[in-house]
Enzyme design. Sequence first.
Site, PDB file in Angstrom:
ATOM      1  N   TRP A 156       0.798  -1.221   0.000  1.00 21.77           N
ATOM      2  CA  TRP A 156       0.000   0.000   0.000  1.00 21.77           C
ATOM      3  C   TRP A 156       0.836   1.279   0.000  1.00 21.77           C
ATOM      4  CZ3 TRP A 156       1.607   2.534   4.247  1.00 21.77           C
ATOM      5  CH2 TRP A 156       1.956   1.812   5.383  1.00 21.77           C
ATOM      6  N   ASN A 157       2.135   1.188   0.264  1.00 26.42           N
ATOM      7  CA  ASN A 157       2.902   2.435   0.393  1.00 26.42           C
ATOM      8  C   ASN A 157       3.193   3.088  -0.954  1.00 26.42           C
ATOM      9  OD1 ASN A 157       4.648   0.256  -0.135  1.00 26.42           O
ATOM     10  ND2 ASN A 157       6.400   1.295   0.788  1.00 26.42           N
ATOM     11  N   LYS A 180      -2.759  -8.809  -6.847  1.00 27.31           N
ATOM     12  CA  LYS A 180      -3.520  -8.451  -5.661  1.00 27.31           C
ATOM     13  C   LYS A 180      -2.972  -7.127  -5.148  1.00 27.31           C
ATOM     14  CE  LYS A 180      -3.260  -8.809  -1.367  1.00 27.31           C
ATOM     15  NZ  LYS A 180      -3.978  -7.539  -1.005  1.00 27.31           N
ATOM     16  N   PRO A 182      -3.188  -3.540  -2.872  1.00 23.27           N
ATOM     17  CA  PRO A 182      -3.549  -3.349  -1.464  1.00 23.27           C
ATOM     18  C   PRO A 182      -5.002  -2.910  -1.307  1.00 23.27           C
ATOM     19  CG  PRO A 182      -2.314  -1.468  -2.252  1.00 23.27           C
ATOM     20  CD  PRO A 182      -2.281  -2.481  -3.356  1.00 23.27           C
ATOM     21  N   GLU A 183      -5.668  -3.453  -0.296  1.00 21.44           N
ATOM     22  CA  GLU A 183      -7.041  -3.033   0.001  1.00 21.44           C
ATOM     23  C   GLU A 183      -7.085  -1.581   0.477  1.00 21.44           C
ATOM     24  OE1 GLU A 183      -6.770  -6.959  -0.667  1.00 21.44           O
ATOM     25  OE2 GLU A 183      -5.719  -5.997   1.018  1.00 21.44           O
ATOM     26  N   GLY A 233       6.709  -6.598   0.315  1.00 19.06           N
ATOM     27  CA  GLY A 233       6.102  -6.433   1.626  1.00 19.06           C
ATOM     28  C   GLY A 233       7.082  -6.731   2.734  1.00 19.06           C
ATOM     29  N   SER A 234       6.557  -7.144   3.871  1.00 16.47           N
ATOM     30  CA  SER A 234       7.373  -7.325   5.062  1.00 16.47           C
ATOM     31  C   SER A 234       8.222  -8.582   4.981  1.00 16.47           C
ATOM     32  CB  SER A 234       6.483  -7.398   6.301  1.00 16.47           C
ATOM     33  OG  SER A 234       5.758  -8.611   6.328  1.00 16.47           O
ATOM     34  N   GLU A 255      10.781  -8.712  -2.770  1.00 13.66           N
ATOM     35  CA  GLU A 255      11.309  -7.388  -2.420  1.00 13.66           C
ATOM     36  C   GLU A 255      10.758  -7.052  -1.048  1.00 13.66           C
ATOM     37  OE1 GLU A 255      11.458  -3.791  -1.391  1.00 13.66           O
ATOM     38  OE2 GLU A 255       9.962  -3.464  -2.965  1.00 13.66           O
ATOM     39  N   CYS A 289      10.226   1.474   1.946  1.00 14.41           N
ATOM     40  CA  CYS A 289      11.149   0.385   2.279  1.00 14.41           C
ATOM     41  C   CYS A 289      12.604   0.796   2.134  1.00 14.41           C
ATOM     42  CB  CYS A 289      10.846  -0.852   1.436  1.00 14.41           C
ATOM     43  SG  CYS A 289      10.909  -0.553  -0.345  1.00 14.41           S
ATOM     44  N   GLU A 386      12.550  -2.328  11.373  1.00 11.76           N
ATOM     45  CA  GLU A 386      12.282  -1.297  10.371  1.00 11.76           C
ATOM     46  C   GLU A 386      11.200  -0.358  10.901  1.00 11.76           C
ATOM     47  OE1 GLU A 386      11.048  -0.955   5.644  1.00 11.76           O
ATOM     48  OE2 GLU A 386      10.544  -2.765   6.759  1.00 11.76           O
TER      49      GLU A 386
END
Length: 483
Positions: A156-157, A180, A182-183, A233-234, A255, A289, A386
Amino acid sequence: MTLPSHTTRDVDLFIDGAWTNGAGDKRLDNRNPATLDVIGRVAVATETDLERAARAASCAFTTWSRTPPLERSNILRRAAALFRERAEDISRAMTVEQGKPLSESRLEAELAAQIIDWFAEEGRRTYGRIVPSRHPLIQQHVIQVPVGPVASFAPWNFPLTQVARKISAALAAGCTVIIKPPEEAPVCTSGLVRCFADAGVPPGVVNMVFGAPGEISSYLVPHPAIRKISFTGSVPVGKHLASLAGQHMKRATMELGGHAPVIVTPTADLPMAAKTIVQAKYANCGQVCISPTRILIADSIYERFTAEFLDNVRSVVVGDGLDPATKMGPLNNERRLAAMIRLVEDARQHGGKVLAGGNAIDGRGHFFEPTVIAEPGLESALMNEEPFGPIAILTRYSALDEALEEANRLPFGLAAYAFSDSANDIAKITAGVQTGMLGINHTAIAYAETPFGGVKDSGYGSDGGLEAMRGYLQPELVTIATR
């Protein structure tokens, strides 16, 4: 606040060339992080929808993979042109639903268009090679073939650039994709997908689903139709998906997160370094990130640099992203706000001194002050996790080797930065920092044509440059005996 009309409507799934509600008729609220208002609702995919998407991607792959690269390139170029025509509305939608200032949304939209254009051209250059044979009557060719349907997961970022990277690289290589997004940013990402559809991408080549990330990944990653996974993502989620992909022998591009060190040497241009780092640190409210986090400053310049840094931090105006004066918008969600509060309190308990900010901002929205914390202990959460928020860490070093040791201490290796006018120091930093991307005397390291990825726990593979295309192609040896 007046929103563009399309930001208030529900967002559907896109499967096999059609916009559709989820089979379960379930929808999630889409909220503005600056006001907490519900601005729309997004459809949730069920297993029935995911199966339809997988079958559509598999069927479409047969023809799309055989479509001439020039034709694929032309379709991508049309998508980029359509996106530029619609970029202002899509940018405003992203600011409303994601939170970043409109100026940043516009820049992201332009980069997304550049990404589509770049892959459109690079897809025409998926060259193979001729391998000299040991026998005069045998020919040996290596050709590049698309790996197959891809399941991609975007964060989402940076919803526009990350979705653009994943769709464009896949399509340019001849793969089909289930994306997919981000919601938290469904309107802007569906606007991007609509550009591909309107540009003439055949049904099933691009499919878009929303829903619980864990449920979608646990269904798609093992699915026999899916041959590659692309995830941004994370670290914990990335490790889980990489493990799942490995169990099913699926290719993967990961990533993941970072904790980017910045080394400031005594020869650095301090005003320039401080201004550049502040701009990068508080962009997108620190939810980046590759955001600079641990700023390692030589003892001899520590006080001067800190003064310059704080002067720049004081100029960061926090507010609604649609306000032209805003330089930093809200955090995207309540989870990030709670994380900032926890990290600051923990840093205080471990000797950190709060030089600026440190508090949530009263009122509606997920707002947090631009924060600077000096010299928290190595055991503090802030020095090991992070931050993914507007917290900068200032710490000092005596010798460059000490700074390099700290830069490499953590298991992350996505991005790193250095500011120096010493050729010797630059060479030592370049050779010594363990990272996928290194910016020296600037922080602009994310372009369409350059590799984008990390090492160690920050993942593997690339979402940019030639390296991104290679992740969607596999070499095939064709050897022919002539008579």
